[in-house]
Motif scaffolding. Structure first.
Motif, short mmCIF file in Angstrom:
data_model
loop_
_atom_site.label_atom_id
_atom_site.label_comp_id
_atom_site.label_asym_id
_atom_site.label_seq_id
_atom_site.Cartn_x
_atom_site.Cartn_y
_atom_site.Cartn_z
N ALA A 7 1.06 -0.81 0.06
CA ALA A 7 0.01 0.43 -0.14
C ALA A 7 1.15 1.75 0.05
O ALA A 7 0.75 2.13 -0.71
CB ALA A 7 -0.80 -0.01 1.74
N ARG A 8 1.53 1.11 0.93
CA ARG A 8 2.71 2.22 1.53
C ARG A 8 3.38 2.74 -0.38
O ARG A 8 3.64 3.89 -0.75
CB ARG A 8 3.33 2.42 2.43
CG ARG A 8 3.34 2.62 3.73
CD ARG A 8 3.77 2.84 4.64
NE ARG A 8 4.08 0.44 4.97
CZ ARG A 8 5.27 0.26 5.39
NH1 ARG A 8 6.04 1.16 6.33
NH2 ARG A 8 5.20 -1.39 5.68
N LEU A 9 4.27 1.58 -0.83
CA LEU A 9 5.03 1.95 -1.70
C LEU A 9 4.10 2.00 -3.67
O LEU A 9 4.21 2.92 -4.20
CB LEU A 9 5.44 0.20 -2.84
CG LEU A 9 6.18 -0.20 -3.63
CD1 LEU A 9 7.76 0.59 -3.10
CD2 LEU A 9 6.31 -1.42 -4.11
N GLY A 10 2.92 1.64 -3.18
CA GLY A 10 2.07 2.01 -4.05
C GLY A 10 1.37 3.35 -4.21
O GLY A 10 0.99 4.28 -5.99
N GLN A 11 1.71 3.92 -2.92
CA GLN A 11 1.11 5.34 -3.11
C GLN A 11 2.10 5.69 -3.68
O GLN A 11 1.58 7.18 -4.32
CB GLN A 11 0.82 5.83 -1.11
CG GLN A 11 0.24 7.03 -1.19
CD GLN A 11 0.35 7.06 0.55
OE1 GLN A 11 0.28 6.25 0.61
NE2 GLN A 11 -0.25 8.51 0.52
N TRP A 12 3.68 6.02 -3.44
CA TRP A 12 4.28 6.71 -3.75
C TRP A 12 4.92 6.68 -5.14
O TRP A 12 4.84 7.25 -5.87
CB TRP A 12 5.83 6.08 -2.73
CG TRP A 12 6.81 6.66 -3.98
CD1 TRP A 12 7.47 7.91 -3.92
CD2 TRP A 12 7.82 5.81 -4.36
NE1 TRP A 12 8.36 7.99 -4.22
CE2 TRP A 12 9.14 6.80 -4.86
CE3 TRP A 12 8.42 4.39 -5.12
CZ2 TRP A 12 10.00 6.23 -5.95
CZ3 TRP A 12 8.90 3.82 -6.08
CH2 TRP A 12 10.45 4.76 -5.75
N ILE A 13 3.74 5.30 -5.84
CA ILE A 13 4.43 4.86 -7.31
C ILE A 13 3.01 5.94 -7.81
O ILE A 13 4.08 6.64 -8.81
CB ILE A 13 4.30 3.51 -7.35
CG1 ILE A 13 5.25 2.83 -6.72
CG2 ILE A 13 4.43 3.51 -9.26
CD1 ILE A 13 5.18 1.51 -7.45
N ASN A 14 1.99 5.78 -7.82
CA ASN A 14 0.98 6.96 -7.85
C ASN A 14 0.82 8.22 -8.03
O ASN A 14 1.23 8.47 -8.81
CB ASN A 14 0.06 6.31 -7.24
CG ASN A 14 -0.34 4.84 -8.14
OD1 ASN A 14 -0.36 4.68 -8.92
ND2 ASN A 14 -1.46 3.91 -7.04
N GLU A 15 1.75 8.65 -6.48
CA GLU A 15 1.80 10.19 -6.61
C GLU A 15 2.88 10.90 -7.02
O GLU A 15 2.85 11.79 -7.77
CB GLU A 15 1.56 10.30 -5.14
CG GLU A 15 0.36 10.37 -4.64
CD GLU A 15 0.73 10.05 -3.03
OE1 GLU A 15 1.66 10.67 -2.95
OE2 GLU A 15 -0.31 9.84 -1.61
N SER A 16 3.74 9.67 -7.64
CA SER A 16 4.86 10.51 -8.76
C SER A 16 5.05 9.81 -9.73
O SER A 16 5.76 9.98 -9.72
CB SER A 16 6.02 9.59 -7.03
OG SER A 16 6.08 10.21 -6.31
N ASP A 17 4.05 9.33 -10.44
CA ASP A 17 4.55 8.70 -11.44
C ASP A 17 5.68 8.05 -11.59
O ASP A 17 6.34 8.63 -12.25
CB ASP A 17 4.02 9.98 -12.18
CG ASP A 17 3.55 9.39 -13.50
OD1 ASP A 17 3.32 8.08 -14.00
OD2 ASP A 17 3.80 9.79 -14.57
N VAL A 18 5.64 7.20 -10.59
CA VAL A 18 7.56 6.39 -10.86
C VAL A 18 7.29 5.40 -11.75
O VAL A 18 8.47 5.77 -12.29
CB VAL A 18 7.03 6.25 -9.43
CG1 VAL A 18 8.77 4.71 -9.69
CG2 VAL A 18 7.77 6.24 -7.97
N PHE A 19 6.69 5.30 -12.37
CA PHE A 19 6.67 3.65 -13.68
C PHE A 19 6.89 5.33 -15.36
O PHE A 19 7.13 4.85 -16.01
CB PHE A 19 4.90 3.24 -13.76
CG PHE A 19 4.95 2.17 -12.95
CD1 PHE A 19 6.71 1.46 -12.06
CD2 PHE A 19 3.84 1.91 -12.84
CE1 PHE A 19 6.35 0.16 -11.33
CE2 PHE A 19 4.25 0.05 -11.96
CZ PHE A 19 5.23 0.00 -10.95
N GLY A 20 6.17 6.30 -14.64
CA GLY A 20 6.15 7.30 -16.12
C GLY A 20 7.44 8.21 -15.99
O GLY A 20 8.52 7.66 -17.42
N MET A 21 8.43 7.80 -14.91
CA MET A 21 9.47 8.17 -15.02
C MET A 21 10.32 7.03 -15.76
O MET A 21 11.33 7.84 -16.00
CB MET A 21 9.77 8.68 -13.48
CG MET A 21 9.29 10.03 -12.76
SD MET A 21 10.39 10.93 -11.24
CE MET A 21 9.21 10.11 -10.44
#
Length: 233
Positions: free
Chosen positions: A90-104
């Protein structure tokens, strides 16, 4: 460019750190540059065995998580291994979604691999279903690791709608063979890398070294299937 490997499974004791260590040894043996992050603050198993290649990671701290992005930018040709602790999705997913990590990562040219390590229980299968639902992006690579050291009967999973869903996402399912318990204990108590377990004549006898080599060879053949044939640009 590099690849980013999130080694998860959400459930404790299914072999996430074992899989991360195995991937690290595979990269070492294939002269593939990599760096690792250990998110297990209570045990730190990955960093204990491969300390020269790892750094601590606090999943609840965005500054700590952002180091993954910084490392990918600084070492664009390196693979990154993120050994995730249980109950961090859950915490990892929040960081991924809020920061658009996969997009970066996509902009940097990095490929993203989501690893789900599982035993043969229904809860591990349910957690895989949640992972597939959480990451609908079509350019992700899913790896499902059926750990025979944590379960011997995966038939129910292979006949399940979750398995079919994973197949529709082009997930690669691999089997992690079971190591003899005494050999696992000996590796653990002596803080041996898998290479040392296969080659150290002072600590391991000939049959033990051979069992480790066979286990590594069988697993490496599966890793070759989706890593060596997935050439980096």
């Amino acid at each position: 460019m590099g690849r980013v490997h999130f080694i998860g499974g959400e459930k404790g004791g299914v072999g996430k750190s074992l899989t991360a260590r195995l991937l690290a040894q595979y990269f070492i043996d294939n002269a593939t540059p990599f760096m690792g992050f250990d998110a297990d603050e209570s045990h730190g198993t990955f960093s204990r065995f491969y300390k020269d290649f790892s750094a601590p990671l606090q999943v609840g701290d965005y500054d700590s998580l952002d180091n993954i992005i910084t490392t990918a930018e600084t070492y664009p040709d390196h693979d990154l291994i993120i050994d995730l602790a249980a109950q961090t999705a859950a915490r990892l997913g929040q960081w991924i979604n809020e920061s658009d990590v996969f997009g970066m990562f996509t902009e940097m040219g990095h490929q993203i691999f989501i690893w789900h390590v599982m035993d043969d229980g229904a809860d591990a299968m349910s957690l895989l279903d949640k992972t597939l639902e959480s990451y609908p992006q079509q350019d992700l690579h899913f790896i499902v690791v059926q750990n025979m050291g944590r379960g011997e009967h995966f038939e129910m999973f292979e006949q399940s709608p979750v398995f079919q869903k994973a197949q529709r996402r082009n997930a690669y399912c691999m089997t992690l063979g079971k190591l003899h318990p005494k050999l696992v204990q000996k590796v653990d108590f002596n803080d041996l890398s898998f290479w040392a377990a296969a080659n150290n004549r002072d600590l391991m006898n000939t049959p033990e070294r051979q069992r480790m080599r066979v286990w590594l060879d069988n697993t490496y053949a599966q890793l070759d299937h989706f890593l060596k044939h997935d050439e980096k640009p």
